[in-house]
Write an enzyme that holds these catalytic residues in place. Structure first.
Site, short mmCIF file in Angstrom:
data_model
loop_
_atom_site.label_atom_id
_atom_site.label_comp_id
_atom_site.label_asym_id
_atom_site.label_seq_id
_atom_site.Cartn_x
_atom_site.Cartn_y
_atom_site.Cartn_z
CD1 TRP A 102 -1.95 -2.36 1.69
CD2 TRP A 102 -2.82 -1.44 -0.15
NE1 TRP A 102 -2.83 -3.26 1.14
CE2 TRP A 102 -3.38 -2.73 0.02
CE3 TRP A 102 -3.22 -0.68 -1.25
CZ2 TRP A 102 -4.32 -3.28 -0.87
CZ3 TRP A 102 -4.15 -1.21 -2.14
CH2 TRP A 102 -4.69 -2.49 -1.95
CG ASP A 184 -3.46 3.89 3.90
OD1 ASP A 184 -4.54 3.73 4.47
OD2 ASP A 184 -3.07 3.20 2.93
CE LYS A 208 -8.58 -2.59 4.26
NZ LYS A 208 -8.79 -3.79 3.51
N1 PMP Z 1 -4.39 1.14 2.05
C1 PMP Z 1 -4.45 0.03 2.81
C2 PMP Z 1 -3.58 -0.06 4.03
C3 PMP Z 1 -5.31 -1.00 2.44
O1 PMP Z 1 -5.38 -2.12 3.19
C4 PMP Z 1 -6.13 -0.87 1.29
C5 PMP Z 1 -7.11 -1.93 0.85
N2 PMP Z 1 -6.90 -3.20 1.24
C6 PMP Z 1 -6.01 0.29 0.52
C7 PMP Z 1 -5.15 1.28 0.95
C8 PMP Z 1 -6.82 0.49 -0.72
O2 PMP Z 1 -8.13 0.69 -0.34
P1 PMP Z 1 -9.35 0.83 -1.35
O3 PMP Z 1 -9.58 -0.54 -1.92
O4 PMP Z 1 -10.44 1.30 -0.46
O5 PMP Z 1 -8.97 1.80 -2.39
#
Ligand code: PMP
Length: 369
Positions: A102, A184, A208
């Site tokens: 991420w 994030d 989550k």
């Molecule tokens: N950042 C983290 C730490 C994540 O776990 C995720 C999704 N698993 C995301 C960003 C991306 O999120 P989204 O699918 O809502 O765009």
């Protein structure tokens, strides 16, 4: 009804009481004769839900008054783009900590935004190993962040690799040194109390710990938002959504309604202190099972950074992992397959996963050794 023990990484388990309340109210919300989904977002019934959700975020997280609480769309991925578009102005630099997929993705979007406007997105620190993977997070003391960067960005919990910052300590923040810190928190927002004032901006996709997918919680210092670029489309400027209380355009009303119910459920549990206690007990049940397995289960992550939200581990080989997932599923434990890019097993223990679920899984793990 036969509900499984759901350990999915997101979208993930929601509290049963929340689902039951949503079910009761689905056809006739608060005597309006229609579902909350069918209401105008400008009407009184929905507005009450919307404003209560915002004030519940403020109360549960003790958000300072000079911070904005926003419900946006596009997921955390949109934040990867929206952050640099707003704050990585021409000629400026931002620093990204990369200790998982991420963080990599956030950096990638920042590089694209930077290239089009003569700015730079730099790596402040990375823990990528020789296998191209991640098993730890760089300590804040090793972050290389010049004093004039526009901001520093990191992910508090790397969902795929099971690496978490701030388990036994405060979360890293350079805010006190005058460096805007952006985090994030998609996979660990609300897992315990956090000092919001340590950050200029934090964000999390809801799917989550907060509710269903479709809404992203963003909390940001208003003074920081004021610095955002005014030349980008209005819908991408944070100030637009701040000023309109996240009603600039049609918000994801049903998702926000569910987030409000989840926040109410957190308050009923005793707030984030109580949530933290349960989360620690859940994670230690699974890590204890790993430790007691005589090396049959092996967690690759550095001991002090093993995520309490996403516990990852390997079995002796892939065939054993496949057999484990299949056997677990038959026993009612679902969502255990690791991310397709990482393999192995991943047990996600977000707030709505009960201690009973974690303890039952731990017992199952030991019986499967
Ligand atoms: N950042 C983290 C730490 C994540 O776990 C995720 C999704 N698993 C995301 C960003 C991306 O999120 P989204 O699918 O809502 O765009």
């Amino acid at each position: 009804m036969n509900r499984v023990f759901n350990f999915s990484a997101g979208p993930a388990a929601l509290p049963l009481e929340v689902l039951e309340q949503a079910q009761r109210e689905l056809l006739d919300f608060n005597g309006t004769g229609m579902s909350v989904m069918e209401q105008s977002h400008r009407g009184k019934a929905y507005e009450t839900v919307h404003m209560r959700a915002i004030s519940r975020v403020r109360r549960v997280m003790k958000v300072p008054d000079d911070y904005s609480v926003m419900f946006l769309q596009g997921g955390a991925s949109m934040q990867f783009a929206q952050v640099p578009l707003n704050f990585l102005g021409a000629g400026s630099r931002a620093a990204y900590v990369v200790n998982g997929t991420w963080g990599e993705k956030a950096l990638g979007e920042a590089k694209l935004a930077a290239a089009s406007r003569g700015a730079e997105a730099l790596i402040a620190a990375t823990s990528k190993n020789s296998k191209g993977s991640y098993e730890s997070a760089p300590p804040v003391a090793t972050w290389s962040v010049a004093s004039d960067v526009a901001y520093v960005h990191y992910a508090s919990n790397e969902t795929i690799h099971g690496i978490q910052y701030g388990i036994d300590d405060a979360l890293p923040s350079l805010e006190a040194r005058g460096i805007a810190t952006i985090c994030d928190m998609s996979s660990d927002m609300l897992w315990r109390p956090v000092n919001v004032a340590d950050f200029s901006l934090i964000y999390a996709g809801a799917q989550k710990n907060l509710g269903p997918s479709g809404v992203t919680l963003v909390i940001a210092k208003r003074k920081f938002l004021d610095q955002g670029d005014r030349a980008i489309p209005k819908v991408l400027q944070y100030r637009t959504h701040d000023e309109a209380h996240s009603l600039y355009n049609t918000p994801p009303t049903f998702a926000i309604y569910l987030v409000d119910l989840v926040l109410g459920w957190i308050e009923k549990q005793g707030g984030l202190d109580a949530i933290e206690r349960t989360n620690r007990a859940k994670a230690s049940a699974i890590y204890r099972a790993i430790a007691a397995s005589d090396g049959f289960y092996r967690c690759p992550v550095a001991a002090s950074q093993r995520s309490l939200m996403n516990v990852v581990f390997r079995l002796p080989d892939e065939a054993a992992e496949e057999a484990f997932v299949a056997k677990a599923e038959k026993a009612g434990f679902v969502g255990l397959k690791g991310h397709r890019s990482a393999g192995g097993i991943r047990v996600s223990l977000y707030n709505a996963v009960t201690l009973e679920a974690a303890e039952r899984l731990a017992a199952f793990m030991l019986s499967a050794v």
